[in-house]
Design a protein around this motif. Structure first.
Motif, PDB file in Angstrom:
ATOM      1  N   ASN A   1       0.779  -1.201  -0.022  1.00 47.13           N
ATOM      2  CA  ASN A   1       0.089  -0.080   0.025  1.00 47.13           C
ATOM      3  C   ASN A   1       0.832   1.296  -0.099  1.00 47.13           C
ATOM      4  OD1 ASN A   1      -1.400   2.278   1.550  1.00 47.13           O
ATOM      5  ND2 ASN A   1      -2.989   0.751   1.171  1.00 47.13           N
ATOM      6  N   PHE A   2       0.572   2.115  -0.948  1.00 47.04           N
ATOM      7  CA  PHE A   2       1.449   3.551  -1.070  1.00 47.04           C
ATOM      8  C   PHE A   2       1.416   4.112   0.189  1.00 47.04           C
ATOM      9  CE2 PHE A   2       2.094   5.102  -5.507  1.00 47.04           C
ATOM     10  CZ  PHE A   2       2.369   3.797  -5.976  1.00 47.04           C
ATOM     11  N   THR A   3       0.385   4.371   1.111  1.00 47.90           N
ATOM     12  CA  THR A   3       0.542   5.256   2.110  1.00 47.90           C
ATOM     13  C   THR A   3       1.235   3.948   3.310  1.00 47.90           C
ATOM     14  OG1 THR A   3      -1.511   5.622   1.408  1.00 47.90           O
ATOM     15  CG2 THR A   3      -0.604   6.685   3.246  1.00 47.90           C
TER      16      THR A   3
ATOM     17  N   LEU B   1     -11.147   9.084  -4.542  1.00 49.29           N
ATOM     18  CA  LEU B   1     -11.701   9.067  -5.727  1.00 49.29           C
ATOM     19  C   LEU B   1     -10.911   9.902  -6.413  1.00 49.29           C
ATOM     20  CD1 LEU B   1     -15.628   8.921  -5.540  1.00 49.29           C
ATOM     21  CD2 LEU B   1     -13.841   7.183  -5.464  1.00 49.29           C
ATOM     22  N   ALA B   2     -10.693  11.259  -6.302  1.00 47.75           N
ATOM     23  CA  ALA B   2      -9.823  12.260  -7.228  1.00 47.75           C
ATOM     24  C   ALA B   2      -8.544  11.655  -7.189  1.00 47.75           C
ATOM     25  CB  ALA B   2      -9.781  13.557  -6.276  1.00 47.75           C
ATOM     26  N   THR B   3      -7.882  11.032  -6.365  1.00 47.25           N
ATOM     27  CA  THR B   3      -6.619  10.464  -6.496  1.00 47.25           C
ATOM     28  C   THR B   3      -6.340   9.261  -7.307  1.00 47.25           C
ATOM     29  OG1 THR B   3      -6.066  11.010  -3.946  1.00 47.25           O
ATOM     30  CG2 THR B   3      -4.634   9.436  -5.175  1.00 47.25           C
ATOM     31  N   ILE B   4      -7.527   8.658  -7.411  1.00 45.48           N
ATOM     32  CA  ILE B   4      -7.505   7.571  -8.353  1.00 45.48           C
ATOM     33  C   ILE B   4      -7.376   7.983  -9.631  1.00 45.48           C
ATOM     34  CG2 ILE B   4      -8.622   5.668  -9.236  1.00 45.48           C
ATOM     35  CD1 ILE B   4      -9.768   4.995  -6.586  1.00 45.48           C
ATOM     36  N   PHE B   5      -8.109   9.258  -9.911  1.00 41.05           N
ATOM     37  CA  PHE B   5      -8.364   9.682 -11.273  1.00 41.05           C
ATOM     38  C   PHE B   5      -6.962  10.340 -11.581  1.00 41.05           C
ATOM     39  CE2 PHE B   5      -9.160  13.776 -13.386  1.00 41.05           C
ATOM     40  CZ  PHE B   5     -10.013  13.140 -14.619  1.00 41.05           C
ATOM     41  N   VAL B   6      -6.480  10.976 -10.797  1.00 44.29           N
ATOM     42  CA  VAL B   6      -5.071  11.637 -11.091  1.00 44.29           C
ATOM     43  C   VAL B   6      -3.826  10.471 -11.409  1.00 44.29           C
ATOM     44  CG1 VAL B   6      -3.279  12.905 -10.222  1.00 44.29           C
ATOM     45  CG2 VAL B   6      -5.504  13.592  -9.726  1.00 44.29           C
ATOM     46  N   MET B   7      -4.171   9.593 -10.627  1.00 46.35           N
ATOM     47  CA  MET B   7      -3.147   8.353 -10.739  1.00 46.35           C
ATOM     48  C   MET B   7      -3.259   7.936 -12.250  1.00 46.35           C
ATOM     49  SD  MET B   7      -2.626   6.506  -7.102  1.00 46.35           S
ATOM     50  CE  MET B   7      -1.410   7.164  -5.969  1.00 46.35           C
ATOM     51  N   LEU B   8      -4.568   7.762 -12.608  1.00 41.44           N
ATOM     52  CA  LEU B   8      -4.674   7.362 -14.061  1.00 41.44           C
ATOM     53  C   LEU B   8      -4.037   8.121 -14.844  1.00 41.44           C
ATOM     54  CD1 LEU B   8      -8.346   5.711 -14.320  1.00 41.44           C
ATOM     55  CD2 LEU B   8      -6.238   4.917 -15.205  1.00 41.44           C
ATOM     56  N   ILE B   9      -4.388   9.457 -14.813  1.00 34.01           N
ATOM     57  CA  ILE B   9      -3.969  10.333 -15.699  1.00 34.01           C
ATOM     58  C   ILE B   9      -2.268  10.274 -15.709  1.00 34.01           C
ATOM     59  CG2 ILE B   9      -3.384  12.797 -16.173  1.00 34.01           C
ATOM     60  CD1 ILE B   9      -6.287  13.397 -15.389  1.00 34.01           C
ATOM     61  N   THR B  10      -1.738  10.165 -14.394  1.00 33.82           N
ATOM     62  CA  THR B  10      -0.159  10.068 -14.478  1.00 33.82           C
ATOM     63  C   THR B  10       0.270   9.039 -14.987  1.00 33.82           C
ATOM     64  OG1 THR B  10      -0.639  10.772 -12.007  1.00 33.82           O
ATOM     65  CG2 THR B  10       1.669  10.036 -12.594  1.00 33.82           C
TER      66      THR B  10
ATOM     67  N   LEU C   1       4.158  11.087  -8.082  1.00 28.97           N
ATOM     68  CA  LEU C   1       5.444  11.108  -8.507  1.00 28.97           C
ATOM     69  C   LEU C   1       6.172   9.696  -8.731  1.00 28.97           C
ATOM     70  CD1 LEU C   1       7.515  12.689 -10.209  1.00 28.97           C
ATOM     71  CD2 LEU C   1       8.429  13.578  -7.812  1.00 28.97           C
ATOM     72  N   PHE C   2       5.829   9.315  -7.532  1.00 33.76           N
ATOM     73  CA  PHE C   2       6.307   7.911  -7.360  1.00 33.76           C
ATOM     74  C   PHE C   2       5.765   6.856  -7.947  1.00 33.76           C
ATOM     75  CE2 PHE C   2       6.427   3.796  -5.042  1.00 33.76           C
ATOM     76  CZ  PHE C   2       7.746   3.570  -4.689  1.00 33.76           C
ATOM     77  N   LEU C   3       4.560   7.013  -8.300  1.00 35.73           N
ATOM     78  CA  LEU C   3       3.838   6.060  -9.243  1.00 35.73           C
ATOM     79  C   LEU C   3       4.563   6.208 -10.713  1.00 35.73           C
ATOM     80  CD1 LEU C   3       0.816   4.626  -9.471  1.00 35.73           C
ATOM     81  CD2 LEU C   3       0.438   6.383 -11.120  1.00 35.73           C
TER      82      LEU C   3
ATOM     83  N   GLY D   1       0.662  -0.666 -16.201  1.00 27.89           N
ATOM     84  CA  GLY D   1       0.481   0.808 -15.641  1.00 27.89           C
ATOM     85  C   GLY D   1      -0.584   1.142 -15.159  1.00 27.89           C
ATOM     86  N   ILE D   2      -1.964   0.890 -15.975  1.00 26.68           N
ATOM     87  CA  ILE D   2      -3.056   1.290 -15.656  1.00 26.68           C
ATOM     88  C   ILE D   2      -3.544   0.517 -14.383  1.00 26.68           C
ATOM     89  CG2 ILE D   2      -5.421   1.341 -16.128  1.00 26.68           C
ATOM     90  CD1 ILE D   2      -4.656   1.865 -19.068  1.00 26.68           C
ATOM     91  N   CYS D   3      -3.241  -0.602 -14.449  1.00 27.49           N
ATOM     92  CA  CYS D   3      -3.443  -1.591 -13.152  1.00 27.49           C
ATOM     93  C   CYS D   3      -2.691  -0.786 -11.909  1.00 27.49           C
ATOM     94  CB  CYS D   3      -3.078  -3.173 -12.954  1.00 27.49           C
ATOM     95  SG  CYS D   3      -4.283  -3.874 -14.398  1.00 27.49           S
ATOM     96  N   PHE D   4      -1.332  -0.840 -12.114  1.00 31.16           N
ATOM     97  CA  PHE D   4      -0.664  -0.247 -11.139  1.00 31.16           C
ATOM     98  C   PHE D   4      -1.375   1.098 -10.458  1.00 31.16           C
ATOM     99  CE2 PHE D   4       3.569   2.015  -9.784  1.00 31.16           C
ATOM    100  CZ  PHE D   4       3.522   1.017  -8.515  1.00 31.16           C
ATOM    101  N   ALA D   5      -1.714   1.810 -11.399  1.00 30.05           N
ATOM    102  CA  ALA D   5      -2.479   3.125 -10.830  1.00 30.05           C
ATOM    103  C   ALA D   5      -3.776   2.926 -10.225  1.00 30.05           C
ATOM    104  CB  ALA D   5      -2.594   4.169 -12.427  1.00 30.05           C
ATOM    105  N   LEU D   6      -4.579   2.065 -10.710  1.00 32.61           N
ATOM    106  CA  LEU D   6      -5.811   1.842 -10.182  1.00 32.61           C
ATOM    107  C   LEU D   6      -5.502   1.002  -8.697  1.00 32.61           C
ATOM    108  CD1 LEU D   6      -8.080   0.364 -12.934  1.00 32.61           C
ATOM    109  CD2 LEU D   6      -8.168   2.676 -11.849  1.00 32.61           C
ATOM    110  N   GLY D   7      -4.577   0.075  -8.647  1.00 35.54           N
ATOM    111  CA  GLY D   7      -4.361  -0.504  -7.447  1.00 35.54           C
ATOM    112  C   GLY D   7      -4.023   0.420  -6.434  1.00 35.54           C
ATOM    113  N   ALA D   8      -3.031   1.437  -6.869  1.00 38.09           N
ATOM    114  CA  ALA D   8      -2.642   2.316  -5.870  1.00 38.09           C
ATOM    115  C   ALA D   8      -3.454   3.345  -5.419  1.00 38.09           C
ATOM    116  CB  ALA D   8      -1.086   3.074  -6.473  1.00 38.09           C
TER     117      ALA D   8
END
Ligand SMILES: Cc1cc2nc3c(=O)[nH]c(=O)nc-3n(C[C@H](O)[C@H](O)[C@H](O)COP(=O)(O)O)c2cc1C
Ligand SMILES: Cc1cc2nc3c(=O)[nH]c(=O)nc-3n(C[C@H](O)[C@H](O)[C@H](O)COP(=O)(O)O)c2cc1C
Ligand SMILES: Cc1cc2nc3c(=O)[nH]c(=O)nc-3n(C[C@H](O)[C@H](O)[C@H](O)COP(=O)(O)O)c2cc1C
Ligand SMILES: Cc1cc2nc3c(=O)[nH]c(=O)nc-3n(C[C@H](O)[C@H](O)[C@H](O)CO)c2cc1C
Ligand code: SF4
Ligand code: SF4
Ligand code: SF4
Ligand code: SF4
Ligand code: FES
Lengths: 340, 222, 443, 192, 224, 283
Positions: free
Chosen positions: D16-18, D43-52, D115-117, D131-138
């Motif tokens: 877990n990232f945190t 929710l917003a984080t998930i979204f940004v992580m996807l974009i990232t 950034l870590f992602l 990458g997408i799975c990683f972002a969604l998971g994170a």
């Protein structure tokens, strides 16, 4: 206005109260824990007594030392510190170094309870906090299981108990063994059900004798000491979920009856998941909580890296308890809609 | 604390021209690019040298006696030798040679889930004997004191000294007696299994594509 | 006749009843005493306005206070005597309130002027309501809500059913019980009057199972064929709370924030019915009421008919008060109020006076809430008292409101059940006052 | 286990990232005071992580091979700007959505989890899908931890916590215990 | 304005970061790197040094150019400046101490987003003359490094029985593995903060209980 | 060299591209909103760290405008910034005359009689609901410190008499204590209004004195001694009305038999002994 009469006492209504008080509740649990303690002593001899004493001493000393209430240690009177210590002791392996057991007690009360404000305010089950801390701090020591001794060896204390504070136990070969779950997970060897039920296996002090735990649990449920829904939901969820897994893969996965009888499941379901403080207050919440614990236990046992998952399952659901409480608020008379 | 504050904010301040904004950003970015490129060029040789040394050390461990390397990448279904510092995205293995340039074996890396996070393993493979010749952990976050024994425990690492790979490497818990067995670390069975599984998987992936004839040693990587 | 099935509502508690002390004791009259104190506010709503002045002579049953507005009622002198003062006096609720102090005339025979019976059938509903207000009737079930207000049905509402509340679910109290046993005809007659005037098609008298003699007595006086029946209920607290009673008897939940009349029901206490009958039959306004005097601090526990305004000190003196007494409660032990001083009067809403000695007083040691959920299982209002208490302690008013704190009827079942001695309902009560004040401040 | 699935689960609960990598602690502690806010931030984080993750994949494919030393700066600039565009767009198009989620975007873009992602995805050579799975998971893992912490903190807010523990110390201890509990997920699906 | 500054002011700005406004213990900023890399004292110090380098460098630039940067793009500009320094630090570490660099991993890069650094630029460097800004940055950096070191040292001593890799308790010491695991990081920082609170309350109480009671909240007293 | 050029090219490209992009977006994607919001956002650090508990600096700015938050909630902003934000928000204490909370009761433990003993939840509000908390005077201060607990500015301390002492230097006239007190004993008054009636009991003569030695017994002497019109008797209590007469002077208090009306110079009552913040409510 002239006569001087004694002052009347003003209290808030209601003036009557049901007899049950918190200390009595704790005492009843202690009494119903006694058979399990005796069984532990029967199976593991003097070591059991030493470990239980060390853990309880750690808990009691911490409660005494860190509570600022005016008569120091006043909060010991409610009995919950002793209960925490004993329950912690009962989920430790018999061969653990006594200083570790003591430290576990200290952490359980200090970190698990007093930082949150003491009895009733803690968010995680204190005994499990103590154990999880020990497991993370001394993963080897806490997963080193020793065999049950025979009656003749009653007074033989396991040498690892006597490790000096902060030091490792002397390595002893040949004494250590694996728990039924370890055997199953890493070697694929199941343990006969009868041994599981009667307690004739390696394991933590309190978890081995399934039968006794079930009986004591039933008595507590009938006496309404805890919410019966929690253990029932846990056991049901474990049976159903592990049954499903088993039905799909009979070779590779343990059977539901093995799941039920092995490890700390029964002990955890009866004595630890039911801790009222860290489980949901609402009946609906109790069901959700229990099912959650059951699912996590199966998840960790079957697919996880650790052979046993009861402790983590309960801790995780403790963490979710505030959320569960929130979604399971009672509905409000004449509203048909739960409160926010 | 009061006298020395220069309040740059004055409420309702007029907007600066967009040109100034763009220019500021542009100049800052340009300067930054300049600095970065310079530093990069200065440090790159050092970094590369570090990396090469580490790689050599690693390969030396898994292919005993090795002194030189060649890098090969998977390209169009076959292995092609490339220069060590060529930037490639395709998976690579190394061929290891002794001082005289004789081919000793392959150094293969693989990764996969361990007890905690991904474990990266480098191991040596000798096609002659069809045995693993050594194992080295490149990266892992296994629990200190338990899982980290996969590289700290000499006895465990020694398991991989001359390990038969057929039919596949297996983990046992009660002492090895077959050539393809690895004795699990007590208390870290999972990590032990993970290492073995990573090697097995890498074997499955690489052995079929390894050329029967290794490329000749050019001596360039020193 | 009562239906056989034992009906009740969900949740609730069952405290020890303690009714044996007085349940068999017939109602007696409390002798007249020297001084009576009549607070102008004895009912819910606006206090009445005195219509006599200090020094005026008054006779028993004479109007001394006139209602101010509709939600207010009439006050009558309980004795013949002289108005000694109109001044601040201690009120049982711990405040000081404007009161009429009346000195009884020691030579008076204290006869009530006889009045001709009023034929209620000749009255229109509005005239009936006016009569009820003139009689100074308030609900005797506890809240002392002016009865005539209840009968003024809101626009668009019809009273389908009349529910007579004979539960008396509070421990110790037996005055309603005695009223049912000794004055069943008055109860039934009163209920008939109200049912007739409101056009209710059915009248149900709900009585808990621990008062079989009361049920029998009522049954004897219900005229054959009348749309009226007695229904027995399981003994459980707070069955007497009107919404719970409605749920128990009709299976209907009165929506939160609504009144019984919104589901076509009017609820009245048995005593209120007897008092209503008294006015129409003999012209006696509400100047006296049955009061149970009990508890271990009382030498001669009794059911007394006490003139409204009698100081508690005199009532206790009449029944004998042990000097071990440490606590005196007005009302029942679940919802009653503790008295700070014995120099407060019996009110129209006073159903009991309990004197407790040290050995029955519960000095609760408070432990933190264990979140054991016992209060949830006690709360018949389906609230989460534990959460309310915790929020109240933290002063989280907004969240409290979202958790429906205002629905709490302060029955105290939660606090009774709590093993940790958390003063749940007290916290809730305090929070409710704070929230109300905040609202008033904003509004 | 399936590679994608493991990447997802691992980023969500095992690592877990945190709770395992100590990332995004500022919003983790800052915005966990209220459950509703916490959930929205998640929710917003998930979204940004996807974009990232998408931005990082793009940069890895087209820019960084030529100038690896610009990795950091390019990630930051591109991610931050993209998110800012999206934020402005949302604010313009759907004020309601902006109030609910968009308002959190600036808070997340400059945080270390994002950034870590990007960096990790790069160093592990993840494909677009991985990458997408990683972002969604994170992102999911962050949300999970955040929501749990928010619940626990609200509960602790009602407790009689000793004066000296109140505040950040308590939050740290709660997070520590949560992290301890999450250790139960270690090794999940790695042995099968 | 800037000319009127006394040398002591720079000193004050420097000192406050170490204790009174310690970025970790008091302001609770930059916790991610704080917790992630403090499993040994060496890592903690390396991280502290890298952070100090970035903080000093960017404070210098930002305060030098503070009048030239338009407010609208200030954050973007700061980030570019910071990122540049971080990349420089990253490369330098990788070139000189590859082992430490590997242990710190991505967390060196993550200095870019450390709230402490951006926060200092915005709150301080962008509105103070260079000397003062540098003093502040140095103080904050030192305070941050100090906190990292405290945490790193305690975690290493308990978790590995060593300090700077030197074994302290001998062979048979049983390390508290939890201390080098993530939960240990949270818990240890929690404890240190708890200790801080306790200390503050104690001094507060002593001051209140003493005869100087009339001075509660007296600014003069606190400033000493 | 090519590397350097490439780097410069890429970076400049990125910088200019996003600079232009943002500038354009700034222009065209603009949304009309409270202009203060943008200004505040600019004044705030903009590091969006979330440590304030709000969704970023913007959320914090909104909170400021709604009055929900206090500028000092931002841990990143420099103190000077916080001051200027506070000034911008119009929390300007300088212009008004100083006002503080004054207590209308002086019946501490040694002067007011207790008629019953209260046992239970230890707040004034709770005690007030239970038979009036047992204090003989049903208007008087219950001394259980609800006001002290509610005061965010640490301006109230209980003294040995269990009366709240308002430190007028700290009091910001926020009215929290006024709302918290179940007996409505606080009033916000200008410091300049120095005549304070320290009693709210609607009792007269001996009845008043029977419950409290320092109660106002309604004798009316203060009204006679004060400047005409300044003090009038309402029911049994004097009311000081500065708009109706003056000037006020300490003379009005000279003949008060109980000291219920006082000429207050700074804080009311004696300096409080130190009472730890916690403990009062934990019983
Ligand atoms: C805190 C903790 C950390 C652990 N870390 C590892 C680890 O890194 N690698 C591993 O294989 N097992 C680890 N384990 C132990 C495994 O869960 C499991 O018990 C072990 O692999 C079983 O090995 P055995 O059959 O030899 O006892 C850890 C256990 C705990 C409690
Ligand atoms: C503002 C108000 C208006 C009421 N209006 C009516 C009414 O119109 N009809 C009615 O039957 N009862 C009315 N009631 C009385 C309540 O239904 C209830 O009987 C009374 O509050 C006492 O209930 P309790 O003894 O259960 O507390 C009203 C009560 C209040 C407070
Ligand atoms: C908790 C609670 C318990 C009550 N118990 C009784 C009771 O036992 N008997 C009764 O007549 N009224 C009881 N009441 C009052 C009733 O709710 C209702 O107000 C009353 O029956 C209406 O009749 P009245 O207006 O004639 O008093 C209780 C109210 C509450 C809130
Ligand atoms: C049914 C029951 C089960 C309990 N189980 C535990 C337990 O597992 N661990 C523990 O520390 N305390 C237990 N307690 C004691 C007590 O609730 C616990 O110490 C509180 O969490 C302390 O606040 C239990 C108490 C009861 C009544
Ligand atoms: S007092 Fe309120 S919360 Fe408690 S049981 Fe009664 S209705 Fe429910
Ligand atoms: S009964 Fe008491 S201890 Fe149990 S949940 Fe309710 S308030 Fe808490
Ligand atoms: S809140 Fe009111 S009653 Fe309580 S101490 Fe303060 S002034 Fe006195
Ligand atoms: S609560 Fe407000 S008005 Fe009352 S003393 Fe404190 S600062 Fe003054
Ligand atoms: S340093 Fe702020 S989120 Fe990581």
């Amino acid at each position: 206005m002239t006569r001087q009469e004694p002052h009347l006492l003003l209290q808030a209504a209601p003036f009557l109260r049901r007899g049950l008080t918190t200390p009595r509740l704790m005492v009843e649990v202690l009494l119903l824990l006694a058979p399990v303690i005796l069984a532990a002593v029967w199976f593991f001899g003097l070591s059991a007594i030493l470990v239980l004493t060390a853990a309880t001493a750690g808990a009691v000393v911490t409660e005494w030392a860190l509570t600022p209430a005016h008569p120091r240690g006043a909060s010991l009177a409610d009995g919950s510190a002793v209960l925490t210590g004993l329950i912690l002791g009962l989920c430790l392996p018999p061969g653990i170094a006594l200083w570790m057991a003591f430290l576990g007690g200290v952490v359980a009360i200090g970190l698990g309870k007093l930082v949150f404000g003491g009895l009733g305010e803690n968010l995680f089950n204190p005994a499990l906090v103590g154990r999880a801390f020990l497991q993370a701090a001394f993963p080897t020591a806490i997963t080193t299981w020793s065999q049950q001794g025979s009656i003749t060896e009653f007074a033989t204390v396991r040498p690892s108990n006597w490790a000096l504070p902060l030091m490792q136990a002397p390595p002893v070969d040949g004494v250590s063994t694996a728990t039924p779950l370890g055997l199953m997970k890493f070697e694929g060897v199941p343990t006969p059900l009868a041994d599981l039920v009667l307690g004739n296996t390696a394991g933590s002090l309190g978890e081995t004798c399934g039968l006794l735990i079930v009986v004591c649990g039933a008595i507590m449920a009938v006496r309404r000491i805890f919410d019966w829904r929690i253990p029932v939901a846990i056991l049901l969820a474990v049976v159903v979920f592990s049954g499903l897994v088993w039905a799909l893969d009979r070779e590779g996965s343990p059977s539901p009856q093995f799941m039920l009888g092995s490890g700390g499941l029964l002990f955890g379901a009866v004595y630890m998941a039911t801790d009222p403080v860290t489980s949901p207050v609402t009946p609906r919440g109790a069901w959700i909580f229990g099912i959650g614990v059951g699912l996590l236990v199966v998840l960790i046992r079957v697919w996880g890296g650790l052979p046993e998952g009861v402790m983590y399952a309960i801790l995780l659901m403790n963490a979710a308890t505030p959320l569960i409480d929130r979604i399971s608020q009672p509905r409000g008379f004449g509203r048909g809609r739960p409160a926010a | 604390m009061n006298g020395d504050v220069e309040l740059t904010v004055s409420v309702g301040q007029r907007e600066p021209s967009p040109f100034r904004m763009i220019a500021t950003l542009g100049i800052a970015a340009m300067l930054s690019g300049l600095v970065l490129a310079t530093v990069f060029q200065v440090t790159k040789p050092l970094i590369d040298a570090n990396k090469a040394r580490e790689l050599r050390l690693g390969v030396f461990r898994v292919v005993p006696g090795s002194a030189g390397l060649r890098k090969l990448v998977l390209r169009d279904g076959g292995l092609v030798a490339v220069a060590e510092d060529e930037v490639v995205t395709a998976p690579a293995v190394h061929a290891a040679y002794d001082e005289s340039g004789t081919f000793l074996g392959w150094a293969i890396s693989g990764d996969g889930p361990g007890f905690q996070d991904t474990i990266e393993v480098l191991y040596g493979y000798d096609p002659q004997t069809r045995r693993v010749t050594g194992m080295h952990i490149l990266a892992s976050r296994e629990t200190p004191g338990l899982g980290d024994k996969i590289y700290k425990d000499e006895a465990f690492v020694a398991n991989f000294g001359a390990l038969a790979i057929e039919p596949s490497i297996v983990v046992v818990k009660d002492g090895r007696d077959e050539g393809n067995e690895v004795d699990a670390i007590t208390g870290a069975t999972i990590s032990s299994q993970a290492v073995v599984r990573i090697i097995n998987e890498a074997n499955a992936r690489w052995l079929p594509v390894l050329p029967a004839e290794p490329p000749p040693f050019t001596g360039e990587s020193d | 006749m009562s239906t056989g099935a034992l009906r009740s509502f969900a949740h609730g508690v069952h405290p020890d009843e303690h009714k044996e002390q007085t349940a068999h004791l017939p109602l007696e009259r409390m002798p007249f005493v020297q001084r009576y104190v009549l607070p102008l506010s004895q009912h819910t709503g606006a206090p009445c306005r005195p219509v006599v002045a200090a020094g005026d002579a008054v006779h028993r049953g004479q109007v001394v206070g006139a209602p101010v507005g509709f939600v207010s009622t009439t006050l009558h002198s309980p004795v013949t005597g002289r108005v000694a003062a109109i001044a601040s006096r201690r009120h049982p609720n711990g405040s000081m309130a404007e009161c009429l102090e009346i000195e009884a005339d020691p030579w008076s025979t204290q006869q009530l002027e006889p009045a001709a019976p009023i034929d209620f059938r000749a009255l229109s509903l509005d005239e009936f309501i006016e009569q009820v207000q003139r009689a100074g009737l308030v609900g005797l079930g506890g809240a002392a809500f002016p009865s005539h207000v209840k009968y003024k049905l809101p626009e668009g509402r019809r009273c389908e059913r009349l529910l007579i509340n004979g539960c008396e679910c509070e421990p110790y109290l037996t005055c309603d019980h005695r009223t049912m046993v000794e004055r069943p005809e008055a109860v039934v007659r009163g209920a008939e009057m109200v049912a007739t005037m409101l056009g209710a098609r059915e009248t149900v008298l709900g009585v808990e199972l621990n008062k079989p003699d009361g049920m029998d007595a009522l049954n004897c006086f219900i005229p054959d064929g009348a749309p009226m029946r007695v229904m027995s209920l399981r003994v459980k607290y707070p069955q007497g709370a009107e919404k719970m009673l409605i749920k128990a008897i009709f299976g209907v939940e009165v929506p939160a924030g609504k009144l019984p009349i919104d589901v076509g029901i009017v609820v009245n206490n048995v005593g209120s019915m007897a008092a209503l009958a008294d006015w129409f039959v003999s012209g006696r306004p509400l100047i006296e009421r049955p009061v149970t005097v009990a508890g271990p601090g009382v030498e001669r526990p009794s059911n007394l008919i006490v003139p409204v305004g009698t100081p508690v000190r005199d009532v206790l003196r009449h029944c004998g008060i042990r000097h071990e007494t440490r606590q005196v409660i007005m009302g029942g032990p679940m919802m009653g109020m503790p008295l700070a001083s014995l120099d407060v009067p019996v009110l129209k809403g006073t159903s009991g006076i309990l004197a407790f000695t040290e050995d029955v007083i519960d000095h609760r040691t408070e432990y933190a809430c264990l979140k054991c959920g016992r209060c949830l299982e006690a709360c018949s209002n389906f609230l989460n008292p534990a959460r309310l208490a915790r929020l109240a302690r933290a002063g989280r008013w907004d969240e409290l409101e979202l958790s429906y704190v205002m629905d709490c009827m302060e029955c105290g079942a939660c606090t009774y059940a709590c093993p940790s001695g958390v003063p749940v309902v007290h916290l809730i009560r305090a929070a409710k006052t704070a929230i109300r004040e905040r609202k008033a401040g904003q509004g | 286990m399936n590679d994608l699935f493991w990447i997802f689960i691992s980023a969500m609960v095992i690592n877990n990232f945190t709770l395992y990598y100590f990332l995004g602690l500022c919003p983790f502690f800052g915005v966990s005071g209220q459950l509703k806010t916490a959930f929205r931030l998640g929710l917003a984080t998930i979204f940004v992580m996807l974009i990232t993750s998408l931005c990082a994949s793009f940069l890895n494919a087209f820019v960084l091979p030529y100038a690896p030393y610009l990795k950091l700066i390019a990630f930051i600039v591109v991610i931050a700007s993209t998110v800012q565009f999206v934020e402005m767009l949302i604010r313009k198009l759907s004020p309601a959505l902006f109030r609910a989620l968009g308002i959190f975007l600036p808070l997340i873009t400059t945080n270390c989890a994002i950034l870590f992602l990007a960096l990790t995805q790069t160093s592990r050579d993840y494909t677009l899908l991985q990458g997408i799975c990683f972002a969604l998971g994170a992102g999911g893992g962050f949300t999970l931890a955040l929501v749990l912490l928010a619940g626990l903190r609200q509960e602790a807010g009602l407790a009689r916590v000793p004066e000296i523990v109140k505040g950040t110390a308590l939050n740290m201890i709660i997070a520590g215990l949560l992290s301890l509990a999450f250790m139960g997920f270690a090794g999940l699906f790695s042995s099968t | 304005m800037a000319d009127a500054l006394q040398p002591t002011e720079a000193y004050d700005e420097f000192v406050k970061g170490i204790w009174k406004e310690n970025p970790v213990f008091v302001q609770v900023l930059g916790m991610c790197p704080m917790l992630a890399v403090t499993n040994t004292a060496v890592n903690a110090l390396a991280m502290g040094a890298a952070t100090a380098f970035v903080l000093l460098g960017s404070s210098l630039l930002v305060s030098l150019f503070r009048k030239l940067i338009p407010r609208q793009v200030r954050i973007s500009t700061y980030i570019i400046i910071i990122a540049t320094f971080v990349t420089v630090a990253d490369f330098t570490l990788e070139a000189t101490v590859p082992r430490v660099h590997r242990e710190l991993g991505a967390f060196i890069s993550l200095i870019v987003v450390n709230c402490l650094i951006l926060g200092r630029q915005e709150a301080f460097a962008s509105r103070h003359p260079t000397r003062i800004a540098l003093a502040d940055a140095a103080g904050m950096a030192l305070g941050f490094a100090l906190a990292l070191f405290c945490l790193g040292a305690t975690r290493e001593v308990l978790g590995s029985g060593s300090l700077f890799g030197i074994s302290l308790f001998g062979e048979r010491f049983e390390p508290w593995v939890i201390m080098v695991l993530p939960p240990g990081g949270f818990l240890m920082l929690g404890f240190i903060l708890l200790f801080f609170n306790w200390w503050q309350q104690r001094t507060l109480r002593q001051r209140r209980a003493g005869p100087a009671m009339a001075g509660i909240g007296d600014a003069g007293e606190a400033a000493s | 060299m090519t590397t350097t050029l490439l780097a410069i090219a890429i970076m400049t490209g990125l910088g200019v591209f996003f600079g232009i992009g943002l500038a354009i977006a700034h222009r065209f994607l603009r949304v009309e909103e409270d202009p203060r919001l943008e200004m505040l956002e600019e004044m705030l650090p903009g590091s969006n760290c979330g440590a304030c508990g709000e969704p970023g600096c913007r959320g914090f700015a909104e909170g400021l405008i709604e009055g929900r938050l206090n500028p000092s909630g931002c841990t990143v902003a420099a103190p000077a910034d916080i001051e200027s934000i506070a000034a911008f928000l119009g929390v300007d204490p300088g212009r008004q005359e100083k006002r503080v909370a004054r207590l209308h009761c002086a019946g501490g433990m040694s002067s007011a009689r207790q008629i019953a003993e209260y046992e239970g939840y230890g707040t004034c509000r709770a005690a007030h609901l239970v038979g009036g908390g047992g204090k003989g005077c049903v208007w008087g201060c219950l001394g259980l410190a609800d006001c002290m607990v509610v005061c965010d500015f640490d301006a109230i301390r209980m003294n040995d008499e269990r009366l709240p002492v308002v430190d007028i230097d700290k009091c910001t006239a926020c009215e929290d204590c006024v709302k918290a007190c179940p007996r409505d004993l606080f009033d916000i008054m200008p410091v300049a209004h120095q005549l304070v009636v320290q009693c709210k009991a609607l009792l007269e003569g001996d009845e008043a004195l029977a419950v409290c030695q320092v109660a106002c017994d309604g004798c009316g002497k203060c009204a006679q001694d004060a400047a005409p019109g300044l003090i009038r008797m309402e029911s049994t209590l004097p009311v000081v009305d500065y708009s109706a007469g003056g000037p006020a002077s300490p003379d009005a208090t000279r003949r008060c038999p109980t000291g219920a009306i006082q000429w207050v110079d700074k804080n009311q009552f004696a300096k409080p002994a130190f009472v730890p913040l916690t403990g009062v409510h934990l019983d």
